[in-house]
Design an enzyme around this catalytic site. Sequence first.
Site, PDB file in Angstrom:
ATOM      1  N   HIS A  18      39.526  18.731  21.032  1.00  0.00           N
ATOM      2  CA  HIS A  18      38.907  19.917  20.433  1.00  0.00           C
ATOM      3  C   HIS A  18      39.566  20.244  19.088  1.00  0.00           C
ATOM      4  O   HIS A  18      38.879  20.539  18.108  1.00  0.00           O
ATOM      5  CB  HIS A  18      39.068  21.145  21.343  1.00  0.00           C
ATOM      6  N   LYS A  45      30.471  27.182  38.156  1.00  0.00           N
ATOM      7  CA  LYS A  45      31.788  26.662  37.794  1.00  0.00           C
ATOM      8  C   LYS A  45      32.578  27.756  37.063  1.00  0.00           C
ATOM      9  O   LYS A  45      32.273  28.088  35.926  1.00  0.00           O
ATOM     10  CB  LYS A  45      31.606  25.433  36.907  1.00  0.00           C
ATOM     11  N   ARG A  94      32.346  12.727  22.302  1.00  0.00           N
ATOM     12  CA  ARG A  94      33.457  11.860  22.700  1.00  0.00           C
ATOM     13  C   ARG A  94      33.002  10.427  22.901  1.00  0.00           C
ATOM     14  O   ARG A  94      33.689   9.489  22.560  1.00  0.00           O
ATOM     15  CB  ARG A  94      34.084  12.353  24.014  1.00  0.00           C
ATOM     16  N   SER A 132      38.376  18.552  29.300  1.00  0.00           N
ATOM     17  CA  SER A 132      39.107  19.668  29.899  1.00  0.00           C
ATOM     18  C   SER A 132      39.193  19.514  31.416  1.00  0.00           C
ATOM     19  O   SER A 132      40.221  19.846  32.015  1.00  0.00           O
ATOM     20  CB  SER A 132      38.446  21.001  29.535  1.00  0.00           C
TER      21      SER A 132
END
Length: 167
Positions: A18, A45, A94, A132
């Site tokens: 990040h 979540k 990513r 994460s």
Amino acid sequence: MRHIALYPGTFDPITNGHVDVVQRAARLFDFLIVGIYAGHEGRAKQPLFSAEERRFLAEQAVRHLPNVRVDVFSGLAVDYARAVGAQAIVRGLRAVSDFEYEFSLAHMYRHLAPDVDVVCLMTSSQYSFISSSMIKEVAQLGGSLTGLVPDHVAEALVQKFRTLVRE
């Protein structure tokens, strides 16, 4: 005209991937807002860190960048982007697996806010495997976070999991 961009996300927690995207986006825009999505009750979540904890961790990670501000928001990212005068939303990629989701999201943003562009930045290869979710799992199981998150984030993760074990 100032070019303002929003980099929205949950950042639970902020990773070196990040930070890499923030640093590069900060070079492209006059002003960058890292928008911590606060979420909402009832979400499947739940974040590990509160929105204010995530804000603090992110602020510490990007404090060396004078044209970057960290803020907390709720609701649609495009609505927040408009509210802060952002002309662009920054997204990080990513791997190829991120592309399909980000492509759909960019089209939804375009539908909701045709005046806000989406800019995707590929994270540097050394961070392309970091997420994460993976970071939290490694931390929970006592693995090394060296090079994956800023040092203060690694310390916060250790403390958070120590606290959770005691509860």
